[in-house]
Design a protein around this motif. Structure first.
Motif, PDB file in Angstrom:
ATOM      1  N   GLN A  26       0.843  -1.188   0.000  1.00 43.00           N
ATOM      2  CA  GLN A  26       0.000   0.000   0.000  1.00 43.00           C
ATOM      3  C   GLN A  26       0.881   1.242   0.000  1.00 43.00           C
ATOM      4  OE1 GLN A  26      -2.986   0.913  -0.842  1.00 43.00           O
ATOM      5  NE2 GLN A  26      -4.222   0.306   0.900  1.00 43.00           N
TER       6      GLN A  26
ATOM      7  N   TYR B 215      -5.583   9.752   9.349  1.00 46.51           N
ATOM      8  CA  TYR B 215      -6.977   9.907   8.965  1.00 46.51           C
ATOM      9  C   TYR B 215      -7.817   8.835   9.664  1.00 46.51           C
ATOM     10  CZ  TYR B 215      -5.828  12.994   5.005  1.00 46.51           C
ATOM     11  OH  TYR B 215      -5.406  14.033   4.224  1.00 46.51           O
ATOM     12  N   SER B 216      -9.033   9.199  10.060  1.00 42.06           N
ATOM     13  CA  SER B 216      -9.985   8.184  10.518  1.00 42.06           C
ATOM     14  C   SER B 216     -10.471   7.440   9.286  1.00 42.06           C
ATOM     15  CB  SER B 216     -11.164   8.835  11.242  1.00 42.06           C
ATOM     16  OG  SER B 216     -10.720   9.490  12.401  1.00 42.06           O
ATOM     17  N   ARG B 217     -10.360   6.121   9.331  1.00 45.75           N
ATOM     18  CA  ARG B 217     -10.698   5.345   8.138  1.00 45.75           C
ATOM     19  C   ARG B 217     -11.709   4.259   8.464  1.00 45.75           C
ATOM     20  NH1 ARG B 217      -5.448   3.417   5.259  1.00 45.75           N
ATOM     21  NH2 ARG B 217      -6.900   3.117   3.551  1.00 45.75           N
TER      22      ARG B 217
ATOM     23  N   THR C 254      -8.228  -0.745   8.425  1.00 46.03           N
ATOM     24  CA  THR C 254      -7.465  -0.343   7.248  1.00 46.03           C
ATOM     25  C   THR C 254      -6.344   0.637   7.588  1.00 46.03           C
ATOM     26  OG1 THR C 254      -8.981   1.482   6.744  1.00 46.03           O
ATOM     27  CG2 THR C 254      -9.441  -0.661   5.715  1.00 46.03           C
ATOM     28  N   ILE C 255      -6.331   1.177   8.782  1.00 44.32           N
ATOM     29  CA  ILE C 255      -5.267   2.111   9.156  1.00 44.32           C
ATOM     30  C   ILE C 255      -3.904   1.447   9.020  1.00 44.32           C
ATOM     31  CG2 ILE C 255      -4.244   3.373  11.099  1.00 44.32           C
ATOM     32  CD1 ILE C 255      -7.052   3.958  12.076  1.00 44.32           C
TER      33      ILE C 255
ATOM     34  N   TRP D 175      -1.534   8.614   5.069  1.00 47.72           N
ATOM     35  CA  TRP D 175      -2.936   8.482   5.451  1.00 47.72           C
ATOM     36  C   TRP D 175      -3.123   8.012   6.889  1.00 47.72           C
ATOM     37  CZ3 TRP D 175      -6.198  10.577   2.200  1.00 47.72           C
ATOM     38  CH2 TRP D 175      -5.895  10.606   0.834  1.00 47.72           C
ATOM     39  N   SER D 176      -2.033   7.776   7.614  1.00 46.62           N
ATOM     40  CA  SER D 176      -2.130   7.100   8.919  1.00 46.62           C
ATOM     41  C   SER D 176      -2.899   7.900   9.962  1.00 46.62           C
ATOM     42  CB  SER D 176      -0.734   6.755   9.450  1.00 46.62           C
ATOM     43  OG  SER D 176       0.025   7.932   9.646  1.00 46.62           O
TER      44      SER D 176
ATOM     45  N   GLU E 182     -11.959   0.435  10.531  1.00 48.03           N
ATOM     46  CA  GLU E 182     -10.808   0.889  11.305  1.00 48.03           C
ATOM     47  C   GLU E 182      -9.554   0.080  11.040  1.00 48.03           C
ATOM     48  OE1 GLU E 182     -11.851   1.015  15.393  1.00 48.03           O
ATOM     49  OE2 GLU E 182     -13.353   2.591  15.157  1.00 48.03           O
TER      50      GLU E 182
ATOM     51  N   ARG F 171       1.082   4.897   2.597  1.00 47.88           N
ATOM     52  CA  ARG F 171       0.314   4.510   3.783  1.00 47.88           C
ATOM     53  C   ARG F 171       0.597   5.432   4.961  1.00 47.88           C
ATOM     54  NH1 ARG F 171       3.926  -0.898   4.218  1.00 47.88           N
ATOM     55  NH2 ARG F 171       5.507  -0.167   5.656  1.00 47.88           N
TER      56      ARG F 171
END
Length: 197
Positions: free
Chosen positions: A129, A138-140, A145-146, A135-136, A143, A132
């Protein structure tokens, strides 16, 4: 509204509808090539064998079909080239539990992964990915997927994927007793116009 593209596409997926000569690969692996225990958990590879599959007569039509797809990658990545060359090819065979560990292909411009035979439940291809860490925070959703560092790409028999040699990838472990057979080619765009002898 239109999307603004600031990064090049990195992965292409095709399906080679004529299909591969599965028996030719099985014969090669069982009779001619010494299968090396370079893959994980029982997987085997013909990497380094002097009879590369991309030169086989039965793959001649495939190589003709493949050439323009490689050129799409080279143009997308702004590679200056006059010639497209295959620098090597090999096959991997995976039975139950076998898989390929994370790796890259060094300076190779375009890696070609062709799936000669994919039994049900024999696993998929995984790409690292990218971005990565960006984006760490960000609320995803979901969950988990963090910290999901891999992107799964489903593969079926006769699928062909093209991607840059620097992109880290691996395969999932097979859950099938059948043989997953993959044919890999390293290819480069070479610029002869800059060669001085």
């Amino acid at each position: 509204m239109s999307e603004v593209k600031i990064l090049p596409n990195l992965v292409w997926k095709y399906n080679y509808e004529p299909g591969f000569d599965v028996q030719a690969f099985l014969d090669y692996q069982s009779k001619e090539a010494e299968l090396h225990q370079t893959e994980a958990d029982g997987g085997k590879s013909t990497a380094g064998h002097p009879n590369p599959p991309h030169e086989w007569e039965c793959n001649k039509d495939f190589m003709i079909w493949l050439r323009p797809k490689i050129e799409i990658c080279l143009r997308e990545w702004d590679v200056q080239y006059t010639d497209v060359v295959a620098t090597g090819s090999w096959t991997n065979i995976h039975n139950i539990n076998a898989h390929t560990l994370p790796h890259e292909h060094g300076s190779t411009n375009v890696v070609v992964s062709a799936y000669v035979q994919v039994p049900e439940d024999s696993g998929n291809l995984m790409f690292e990915q990218l971005l990565r860490t960006n984006w760490s925070h960000y609320s995803r959703i979901p969950e988990n997927t963090i910290h999901d560092y891999w992107r799964e790409v489903n593969v079926n028999t006769n699928d062909v994927l093209l991607f840059p040699g620097w992109l880290t990838h691996k395969t999932q472990a097979s859950k099938s007793n059948g043989n997953r057979i993959k044919f890999t080619i390293n290819t480069d765009g070479r610029d002869r116009s800059n060669v001085i002898l």
